[in-house]
Design an enzyme around this catalytic site. Sequence first.
Site, PDB file in Angstrom:
ATOM      1  N   LEU A 125       0.851  -1.203   0.000  1.00 26.33           N
ATOM      2  CA  LEU A 125       0.000   0.000   0.000  1.00 26.33           C
ATOM      3  C   LEU A 125       0.884   1.251   0.000  1.00 26.33           C
ATOM      4  O   LEU A 125       0.719   2.141  -0.834  1.00 26.33           O
ATOM      5  CB  LEU A 125      -0.893  -0.033   1.262  1.00 26.33           C
ATOM      6  CG  LEU A 125      -1.787   1.179   1.516  1.00 26.33           C
ATOM      7  CD1 LEU A 125      -2.925   1.231   0.494  1.00 26.33           C
ATOM      8  CD2 LEU A 125      -2.387   1.148   2.931  1.00 26.33           C
ATOM      9  N   GLN A 336      16.604  -0.687  31.439  1.00 22.12           N
ATOM     10  CA  GLN A 336      17.025   0.063  32.632  1.00 22.12           C
ATOM     11  C   GLN A 336      17.279  -0.884  33.803  1.00 22.12           C
ATOM     12  O   GLN A 336      18.279  -0.777  34.507  1.00 22.12           O
ATOM     13  CB  GLN A 336      15.922   1.096  32.982  1.00 22.12           C
ATOM     14  CG  GLN A 336      16.274   2.015  34.129  1.00 22.12           C
ATOM     15  CD  GLN A 336      17.409   2.970  33.778  1.00 22.12           C
ATOM     16  OE1 GLN A 336      17.691   3.218  32.602  1.00 22.12           O
ATOM     17  NE2 GLN A 336      18.099   3.470  34.781  1.00 22.12           N
ATOM     18  N   HIS A 338      18.062  -3.977  33.714  1.00 24.81           N
ATOM     19  CA  HIS A 338      19.240  -4.820  33.490  1.00 24.81           C
ATOM     20  C   HIS A 338      20.555  -4.036  33.640  1.00 24.81           C
ATOM     21  O   HIS A 338      21.636  -4.642  33.669  1.00 24.81           O
ATOM     22  CB  HIS A 338      19.191  -5.457  32.095  1.00 24.81           C
ATOM     23  CG  HIS A 338      18.319  -6.683  32.020  1.00 24.81           C
ATOM     24  ND1 HIS A 338      16.952  -6.634  32.109  1.00 24.81           N
ATOM     25  CD2 HIS A 338      18.631  -7.985  31.884  1.00 24.81           C
ATOM     26  CE1 HIS A 338      16.462  -7.856  32.009  1.00 24.81           C
ATOM     27  NE2 HIS A 338      17.459  -8.700  31.882  1.00 24.81           N
ATOM     28  N   GLY A 340      23.913  -2.112  32.787  1.00 22.85           N
ATOM     29  CA  GLY A 340      24.889  -2.181  31.691  1.00 22.85           C
ATOM     30  C   GLY A 340      24.689  -3.377  30.768  1.00 22.85           C
ATOM     31  O   GLY A 340      24.770  -3.243  29.539  1.00 22.85           O
ATOM     32  N   GLU A 363       1.462  -0.497  10.079  1.00 15.14           N
ATOM     33  CA  GLU A 363       0.004  -0.734  10.017  1.00 15.14           C
ATOM     34  C   GLU A 363      -0.770   0.406  10.692  1.00 15.14           C
ATOM     35  O   GLU A 363      -1.816   0.204  11.313  1.00 15.14           O
ATOM     36  CB  GLU A 363      -0.348  -2.110  10.580  1.00 15.14           C
ATOM     37  CG  GLU A 363       0.339  -3.194   9.748  1.00 15.14           C
ATOM     38  CD  GLU A 363      -0.251  -4.562   9.854  1.00 15.14           C
ATOM     39  OE1 GLU A 363      -1.457  -4.667  10.111  1.00 15.14           O
ATOM     40  OE2 GLU A 363       0.503  -5.528   9.643  1.00 15.14           O
TER      41      GLU A 363
HETATM   42  N1  CAA Z   1     -13.406   0.398   7.050  1.00 12.65           N
HETATM   43  C1  CAA Z   1     -14.178   0.617   5.955  1.00 12.65           C
HETATM   44  N2  CAA Z   1     -14.132   1.795   5.286  1.00 12.65           N
HETATM   45  C2  CAA Z   1     -13.300   2.755   5.745  1.00 12.65           C
HETATM   46  C3  CAA Z   1     -12.479   2.575   6.863  1.00 12.65           C
HETATM   47  C4  CAA Z   1     -12.559   1.327   7.542  1.00 12.65           C
HETATM   48  N3  CAA Z   1     -11.818   1.069   8.614  1.00 12.65           N
HETATM   49  N4  CAA Z   1     -11.760   3.686   7.069  1.00 12.65           N
HETATM   50  C5  CAA Z   1     -12.114   4.559   6.116  1.00 12.65           C
HETATM   51  N5  CAA Z   1     -13.048   3.991   5.315  1.00 12.65           N
HETATM   52  C6  CAA Z   1     -13.736   4.598   4.187  1.00 12.65           C
HETATM   53  C7  CAA Z   1     -14.476   5.828   4.686  1.00 12.65           C
HETATM   54  O1  CAA Z   1     -15.768   5.473   5.191  1.00 12.65           O
HETATM   55  C8  CAA Z   1     -14.549   6.671   3.443  1.00 12.65           C
HETATM   56  O2  CAA Z   1     -15.629   6.219   2.634  1.00 12.65           O
HETATM   57  P1  CAA Z   1     -16.720   7.271   2.072  1.00 12.65           P
HETATM   58  O3  CAA Z   1     -15.950   8.189   1.178  1.00 12.65           O
HETATM   59  O4  CAA Z   1     -17.696   6.392   1.335  1.00 12.65           O
HETATM   60  O5  CAA Z   1     -17.295   7.955   3.267  1.00 12.65           O
HETATM   61  C9  CAA Z   1     -13.265   6.361   2.707  1.00 12.65           C
HETATM   62  O6  CAA Z   1     -12.806   5.112   3.244  1.00 12.65           O
HETATM   63  C10 CAA Z   1     -12.205   7.411   2.926  1.00 12.65           C
HETATM   64  O7  CAA Z   1     -12.001   7.542   4.312  1.00 12.65           O
HETATM   65  P2  CAA Z   1     -11.286   8.799   4.952  1.00 12.65           P
HETATM   66  O8  CAA Z   1     -11.923  10.054   4.399  1.00 12.65           O
HETATM   67  O9  CAA Z   1     -11.257   8.623   6.425  1.00 12.65           O
HETATM   68  O10 CAA Z   1      -9.825   8.660   4.308  1.00 12.65           O
HETATM   69  P3  CAA Z   1      -8.519   9.509   4.522  1.00 12.65           P
HETATM   70  O11 CAA Z   1      -7.828   9.634   3.212  1.00 12.65           O
HETATM   71  O12 CAA Z   1      -8.803  10.757   5.290  1.00 12.65           O
HETATM   72  O13 CAA Z   1      -7.586   8.512   5.396  1.00 12.65           O
HETATM   73  C11 CAA Z   1      -6.653   7.447   7.346  1.00 12.65           C
HETATM   74  C12 CAA Z   1      -7.856   8.101   6.668  1.00 12.65           C
HETATM   75  C13 CAA Z   1      -7.223   6.849   8.634  1.00 12.65           C
HETATM   76  C14 CAA Z   1      -5.545   8.422   7.706  1.00 12.65           C
HETATM   77  C15 CAA Z   1      -6.102   6.300   6.432  1.00 12.65           C
HETATM   78  O14 CAA Z   1      -5.469   6.826   5.301  1.00 12.65           O
HETATM   79  C16 CAA Z   1      -5.111   5.412   7.143  1.00 12.65           C
HETATM   80  O15 CAA Z   1      -5.489   4.480   7.849  1.00 12.65           O
HETATM   81  N6  CAA Z   1      -3.777   5.690   6.970  1.00 12.65           N
HETATM   82  C17 CAA Z   1      -2.752   4.844   7.516  1.00 12.65           C
HETATM   83  C18 CAA Z   1      -2.326   3.826   6.501  1.00 12.65           C
HETATM   84  C19 CAA Z   1      -1.613   2.690   7.139  1.00 12.65           C
HETATM   85  O16 CAA Z   1      -2.011   2.138   8.152  1.00 12.65           O
HETATM   86  N7  CAA Z   1      -0.538   2.252   6.475  1.00 12.65           N
HETATM   87  C20 CAA Z   1       0.177   1.116   6.912  1.00 12.65           C
HETATM   88  C21 CAA Z   1       0.777   0.457   5.739  1.00 12.65           C
HETATM   89  S1  CAA Z   1       0.766  -1.284   5.760  1.00 12.65           S
HETATM   90  C22 CAA Z   1       2.005  -1.788   6.778  1.00 12.65           C
HETATM   91  O17 CAA Z   1       2.534  -1.063   7.568  1.00 12.65           O
HETATM   92  C23 CAA Z   1       2.299  -3.226   6.613  1.00 12.65           C
HETATM   93  C24 CAA Z   1       3.534  -3.755   7.197  1.00 12.65           C
HETATM   94  O18 CAA Z   1       4.636  -3.362   6.917  1.00 12.65           O
HETATM   95  C25 CAA Z   1       3.439  -4.898   8.114  1.00 12.65           C
END
Ligand code: CAA
Length: 379
Positions: A125, A336, A338, A340, A363
Amino acid sequence: MDFKPTEEHELIRQSVKEFCDKYVSPIAEEVDRYQRYPEEVIKKIAEQDLMGIYFPAEYGGAGADVMSYAIVIEELARACASTSVVVGAHTSLAEYPIYKFGTEEQKKKYLSPLCKGEVIGAFALTEPGAGTDAAAMKTLAVLDGNEYVLNGSKIFITNAPVAGVIIVFAMTDKSKGTKGISAFIVPAGSPGLVIGKHLEKMGIRGSLTSEVLLKDCRIPKENLLGAEGQGFRIAMMTLDGGRIGIASQALGIAQAALDESIRYSKERVQFGKPIGSFQAIQWMIANMAMEVDAARLLVYRAAWCYQQGLPYSTEAAMAKLFASETAVRQTERAVQLHGGIGYIKGTKVERLYRDAKITEIYEGTSEVMRMVIAGGVLR
Ligand code: CAA
């Protein structure tokens, strides 16, 4: 409300703990030091039927529940955080979206080998310019006859160097914002799929992380996951479940910090007594035990909500936020306590301290968790 582990859950915990004592803990230090992917252990985890824990047996899963998954990840992380994230990202981020949004054909073709552990999964993503603001992605997918052609670059992708299947998110219609994002199943070996350079990390060093480059990457049209435009929702729902996995990982790290601290407090003698007989250490241990327990309750509640079919987005965010901050605090306290020796490479608490930090970042950062929680509470 009853979300305490059942006898069956405790049996799973016991058998995973024994497995970890035998196979995971003995190599954890080496895995960290040399950034070594624990391939042989992952194969053994697959033999234990733990690579698709909460998916039905008809798709190669173990047919257990999400609480069992949380317990398995917790115990793996208690022994080796790197190993736990390999299994966690594979399960929550690659298997779940195929199970939830895939067609029957996609499940048979891709989910079954993932659940059996024959193939490792990844989730792409994040992009260089789209981290927390996931919707700002630039990767494009264009339909060309019977194929989608993907172009773009993803970064910080857990498991990518060993993945047989990657769930990739790309824009199919830039004009529609989040509603223009789609999800795709991209098999390893697809033309134009390039796994970029491995990124050396501060912690969880045995879990491999790299860039994923898509250069006119062609995949069959039928590898679209869900419908066009559904990708952002798929990503968000997938991450809701993934956060239970990261919370469990953080819990396991925090528990390990507590385990090590209790052990050392009894062993280490200063001023003629074990340091655990001093009130300063006792209070430290008391706070650690209390916070680890509180994190566990939040993690199990989130897993229970998922299992009951209740909303769990806010609960998962609370669990991840609290458990990850708990992990960071407990590992800092453990170093802390433990003194050194805790600062010396090769000491378990030194590794735990580095491993804990990422749980506040991946995430969804702690800041995103607060956004999700506030959104749920103020709705
Ligand atoms: N479930 C279902 N739908 C959802 C939702 C959820 N949990 N969260 C948002 N939506 C939907 C909303 O309802 C909205 O739909 P509508 O337009 O129909 O109303 C749409 O998605 C857009 O939502 P937002 O307006 O809230 O979106 P945003 O652009 O403002 O973003 C955010 C919100 C919470 C910041 C989101 O972008 C986010 O979670 N960002 C973090 C991303 C992330 O976690 N990245 C991690 C990468 S993966 C990783 O780390 C893997 C690894 O290495 C192990």
